[in-house]
Design a protein around this motif. Structure first.
Motif, PDB file in Angstrom:
ATOM      1  N   ASN A  29       0.847  -1.148   0.102  1.00 57.05           N
ATOM      2  CA  ASN A  29      -0.009  -0.119   0.016  1.00 57.05           C
ATOM      3  C   ASN A  29       0.893   1.382   0.069  1.00 57.05           C
ATOM      4  OD1 ASN A  29      -2.330  -1.608   0.243  1.00 57.05           O
ATOM      5  ND2 ASN A  29      -2.191  -1.593   2.231  1.00 57.05           N
ATOM      6  N   THR A  30       2.087   1.149  -0.757  1.00 57.10           N
ATOM      7  CA  THR A  30       2.874   2.315  -0.666  1.00 57.10           C
ATOM      8  C   THR A  30       2.924   2.705  -2.246  1.00 57.10           C
ATOM      9  OG1 THR A  30       4.921   1.125  -0.752  1.00 57.10           O
ATOM     10  CG2 THR A  30       3.876   1.913   1.308  1.00 57.10           C
ATOM     11  N   GLU A  31       3.523   3.785  -2.787  1.00 53.70           N
ATOM     12  CA  GLU A  31       4.099   4.182  -4.192  1.00 53.70           C
ATOM     13  C   GLU A  31       5.599   3.640  -4.071  1.00 53.70           C
ATOM     14  OE1 GLU A  31       4.752   5.426  -7.780  1.00 53.70           O
ATOM     15  OE2 GLU A  31       5.828   5.606  -6.087  1.00 53.70           O
ATOM     16  N   GLY A  32       6.046   2.406  -4.466  1.00 53.34           N
ATOM     17  CA  GLY A  32       7.385   2.016  -4.100  1.00 53.34           C
ATOM     18  C   GLY A  32       8.244   3.044  -4.777  1.00 53.34           C
ATOM     19  N   GLY A  33       9.438   3.431  -4.234  1.00 53.73           N
ATOM     20  CA  GLY A  33      10.555   4.152  -4.742  1.00 53.73           C
ATOM     21  C   GLY A  33      11.297   3.221  -5.661  1.00 53.73           C
ATOM     22  N   LEU A  34      11.391   1.853  -5.597  1.00 59.03           N
ATOM     23  CA  LEU A  34      11.703   1.082  -6.484  1.00 59.03           C
ATOM     24  C   LEU A  34      10.864  -0.045  -6.568  1.00 59.03           C
ATOM     25  CD1 LEU A  34      14.138   0.526  -8.193  1.00 59.03           C
ATOM     26  CD2 LEU A  34      15.201  -1.178  -6.362  1.00 59.03           C
ATOM     27  N   GLY A  35      10.335  -0.473  -7.719  1.00 58.72           N
ATOM     28  CA  GLY A  35       9.338  -1.345  -7.842  1.00 58.72           C
ATOM     29  C   GLY A  35       9.071  -1.401  -9.336  1.00 58.72           C
ATOM     30  N   LEU A  36       7.951  -2.270  -9.526  1.00 60.22           N
ATOM     31  CA  LEU A  36       7.608  -2.590 -11.021  1.00 60.22           C
ATOM     32  C   LEU A  36       6.986  -1.361 -11.889  1.00 60.22           C
ATOM     33  CD1 LEU A  36       7.294  -4.489 -13.316  1.00 60.22           C
ATOM     34  CD2 LEU A  36       5.108  -5.244 -12.280  1.00 60.22           C
ATOM     35  N   GLN A  37       7.512  -0.661 -12.719  1.00 64.07           N
ATOM     36  CA  GLN A  37       6.836   0.298 -13.326  1.00 64.07           C
ATOM     37  C   GLN A  37       5.793  -0.229 -14.389  1.00 64.07           C
ATOM     38  OE1 GLN A  37       9.229   3.674 -14.921  1.00 64.07           O
ATOM     39  NE2 GLN A  37       7.944   3.972 -16.133  1.00 64.07           N
ATOM     40  N   LEU A  38       4.476   0.129 -14.379  1.00 66.04           N
ATOM     41  CA  LEU A  38       3.613  -0.517 -15.090  1.00 66.04           C
ATOM     42  C   LEU A  38       3.621   0.288 -16.588  1.00 66.04           C
ATOM     43  CD1 LEU A  38       0.311   0.786 -12.977  1.00 66.04           C
ATOM     44  CD2 LEU A  38       1.403  -1.554 -13.534  1.00 66.04           C
ATOM     45  N   PRO A  39       2.873  -0.679 -17.347  1.00 60.33           N
ATOM     46  CA  PRO A  39       3.293  -0.289 -18.806  1.00 60.33           C
ATOM     47  C   PRO A  39       2.108   0.732 -19.326  1.00 60.33           C
ATOM     48  CG  PRO A  39       1.731  -2.530 -18.447  1.00 60.33           C
ATOM     49  CD  PRO A  39       2.396  -1.974 -17.168  1.00 60.33           C
ATOM     50  N   ARG A  40       1.957   1.427 -20.136  1.00 57.32           N
ATOM     51  CA  ARG A  40       1.125   2.426 -20.720  1.00 57.32           C
ATOM     52  C   ARG A  40      -0.272   1.953 -20.309  1.00 57.32           C
ATOM     53  NH1 ARG A  40       3.192   6.933 -23.409  1.00 57.32           N
ATOM     54  NH2 ARG A  40       1.107   7.189 -24.276  1.00 57.32           N
ATOM     55  N   THR A  41      -1.525   2.946 -20.157  1.00 59.03           N
ATOM     56  CA  THR A  41      -2.687   2.766 -20.078  1.00 59.03           C
ATOM     57  C   THR A  41      -3.538   1.828 -20.883  1.00 59.03           C
ATOM     58  OG1 THR A  41      -3.450   4.694 -20.566  1.00 59.03           O
ATOM     59  CG2 THR A  41      -2.971   4.178 -18.213  1.00 59.03           C
ATOM     60  N   GLU A  42      -3.040   1.669 -22.089  1.00 57.38           N
ATOM     61  CA  GLU A  42      -4.010   0.860 -23.176  1.00 57.38           C
ATOM     62  C   GLU A  42      -3.460  -0.645 -22.863  1.00 57.38           C
ATOM     63  OE1 GLU A  42      -0.161   2.698 -25.398  1.00 57.38           O
ATOM     64  OE2 GLU A  42      -1.402   3.162 -23.815  1.00 57.38           O
ATOM     65  N   LYS A  43      -2.280  -1.087 -22.085  1.00 56.94           N
ATOM     66  CA  LYS A  43      -2.260  -2.278 -21.571  1.00 56.94           C
ATOM     67  C   LYS A  43      -2.776  -2.688 -20.307  1.00 56.94           C
ATOM     68  CE  LYS A  43       1.912  -3.109 -24.682  1.00 56.94           C
ATOM     69  NZ  LYS A  43       1.384  -4.468 -25.339  1.00 56.94           N
ATOM     70  N   LEU A  44      -3.385  -1.743 -19.629  1.00 55.93           N
ATOM     71  CA  LEU A  44      -3.933  -1.957 -18.527  1.00 55.93           C
ATOM     72  C   LEU A  44      -5.651  -2.229 -18.527  1.00 55.93           C
ATOM     73  CD1 LEU A  44      -2.367   0.820 -16.259  1.00 55.93           C
ATOM     74  CD2 LEU A  44      -1.527  -1.590 -16.532  1.00 55.93           C
ATOM     75  N   ILE A  45      -6.098  -3.306 -17.706  1.00 57.39           N
ATOM     76  CA  ILE A  45      -7.334  -3.516 -17.484  1.00 57.39           C
ATOM     77  C   ILE A  45      -7.834  -3.439 -16.253  1.00 57.39           C
ATOM     78  CG2 ILE A  45      -9.313  -5.291 -17.946  1.00 57.39           C
ATOM     79  CD1 ILE A  45      -7.326  -6.616 -20.140  1.00 57.39           C
ATOM     80  N   LEU A  46      -8.868  -2.593 -16.014  1.00 56.67           N
ATOM     81  CA  LEU A  46      -9.443  -2.101 -14.691  1.00 56.67           C
ATOM     82  C   LEU A  46     -10.819  -2.836 -14.552  1.00 56.67           C
ATOM     83  CD1 LEU A  46      -8.799  -0.841 -11.950  1.00 56.67           C
ATOM     84  CD2 LEU A  46      -9.724   1.341 -12.795  1.00 56.67           C
ATOM     85  N   LEU A  47     -11.037  -3.738 -13.872  1.00 54.19           N
ATOM     86  CA  LEU A  47     -12.207  -4.232 -13.521  1.00 54.19           C
ATOM     87  C   LEU A  47     -12.864  -4.037 -12.265  1.00 54.19           C
ATOM     88  CD1 LEU A  47     -11.432  -7.702 -14.839  1.00 54.19           C
ATOM     89  CD2 LEU A  47     -12.619  -6.076 -16.020  1.00 54.19           C
ATOM     90  N   VAL A  48     -14.267  -3.739 -12.303  1.00 54.13           N
ATOM     91  CA  VAL A  48     -15.228  -3.347 -11.149  1.00 54.13           C
ATOM     92  C   VAL A  48     -16.240  -4.312 -10.878  1.00 54.13           C
ATOM     93  CG1 VAL A  48     -16.554  -1.429 -10.068  1.00 54.13           C
ATOM     94  CG2 VAL A  48     -14.751  -0.870 -11.812  1.00 54.13           C
ATOM     95  N   LYS A  49     -16.551  -4.755  -9.606  1.00 57.65           N
ATOM     96  CA  LYS A  49     -17.499  -5.489  -9.097  1.00 57.65           C
ATOM     97  C   LYS A  49     -18.078  -5.031  -7.927  1.00 57.65           C
ATOM     98  CE  LYS A  49     -15.535  -9.585  -7.101  1.00 57.65           C
ATOM     99  NZ  LYS A  49     -15.114 -11.193  -7.128  1.00 57.65           N
ATOM    100  N   ARG A  50     -19.106  -5.584  -7.614  1.00 62.28           N
ATOM    101  CA  ARG A  50     -19.707  -4.988  -6.282  1.00 62.28           C
ATOM    102  C   ARG A  50     -20.423  -6.244  -5.524  1.00 62.28           C
ATOM    103  NH1 ARG A  50     -23.771  -0.475  -8.231  1.00 62.28           N
ATOM    104  NH2 ARG A  50     -23.715  -1.806 -10.098  1.00 62.28           N
TER     105      ARG A  50
END
Length: 247
Positions: free
Chosen positions: A74-95
């Motif tokens: 739950n942090t913003e890592g100073g050194l971690g995995l950098q995400l690809p651009r948003t066209e390669k991201l899928i954000l799913l929502v359920k309730r």
């Protein structure tokens, strides 16, 4: 207000064993926020060990560079995995609960992108019913509804004869029937014998699995000091999010 990283699901086409069930993330309290960090702490990557064994990660442990936060959830890592651009991201929502809720996605102040609010509508209470043609052309008549006064909400869907129909208005049953409901596409005429629609083919708004297209909305995950990625604030804690990155 607590902020929780959305756990990151990584899918690598053709790598056996990595297409495991998608992990969703929830928050504890109404009004809490989810974060998509610019650099993901390795501890927040789902199936990290599988990915490491498959060669996606070259380092030996997720505790690498502990002083830079890569093993702190739950942090913003100073050194971690950098995400690809948003066209390669899928954000799913359920309730998990049938209720209205709003999601507010933080904008990017450096680029002038404003916050975006997404409305998630509650669904009706009807879980099954039978359908036939209504006296009004293009509309549908519902009988044998699951409850005497069960409801259909605008946006609820059902499948009949291989076609998905969406309710264009709210409806409330009277004695387990709704005489006429406007749907899209238009319901065919000539269906004079009621056809049962089982619960497996009824999709109230709240039961739907939806995708938020960050790329289409114009978002990117920035690493600016005052932003630290994208923050998504939920009105209700019944909302769960999953983030999938395609590498």
């Amino acid at each position: 207000m607590a902020i929780k990283n959305i756990r990151l699901n990584i899918h690598v086409p053709g790598v056996e064993g990595l297409q495991a069930p998608i992990a969703f993330t929830s928050v504890a309290t109404d009004g809490d926020s989810f974060r998509i960090p610019y650099r993901y702490p390795f501890v927040d990557v789902v199936h990290y060990n599988l990915l490491k064994d498959a060669g996606v990660f070259r380092h030996s442990t997720k505790t690498v560079s502990t002083n830079l936060g890569s093993n702190t959830t739950n942090t913003e890592g100073g050194l971690g995995l950098q995400l690809p651009r948003t066209e390669k991201l899928i954000l799913l929502v359920k309730r998990s609960v049938n209720e209205d809720s709003d999601l507010t996605i933080s904008g990017n102040t450096r680029t002038g992108k404003k916050d975006v609010k997404i409305e998630l509508l509650a669904g009706g209470t009807a879980t099954y019913f039978s359908v036939e043609s209504s006296a009004t052309a293009g509309e549908v008549k519902l009988t044998s509804v699951s409850g005497a006064t069960a409801t259909i909400a605008e946006g609820d869907k059902f499948i009949y004869d291989g076609v998905t129909y969406t309710a264009l208005e709210d409806g409330t049953a009277s004695d387990s029937a709704i005489a006429s409901l406007e749907v899209s596409p238009a319901f065919p005429s000539g269906v004079s014998t009621p056809v049962a629609i089982p619960a497996i083919d009824v999709f109230p708004n709240h039961s739907a699995l939806n995708e938020i297209d960050l790329y289409d909305l114009g978002f990117f995950v920035g690493g600016y000091e005052d932003e630290k990625g994208v923050i998504i604030t939920t009105e209700e804690n019944s909302v769960e999010l999953a983030l999938i990155a395609r590498f």
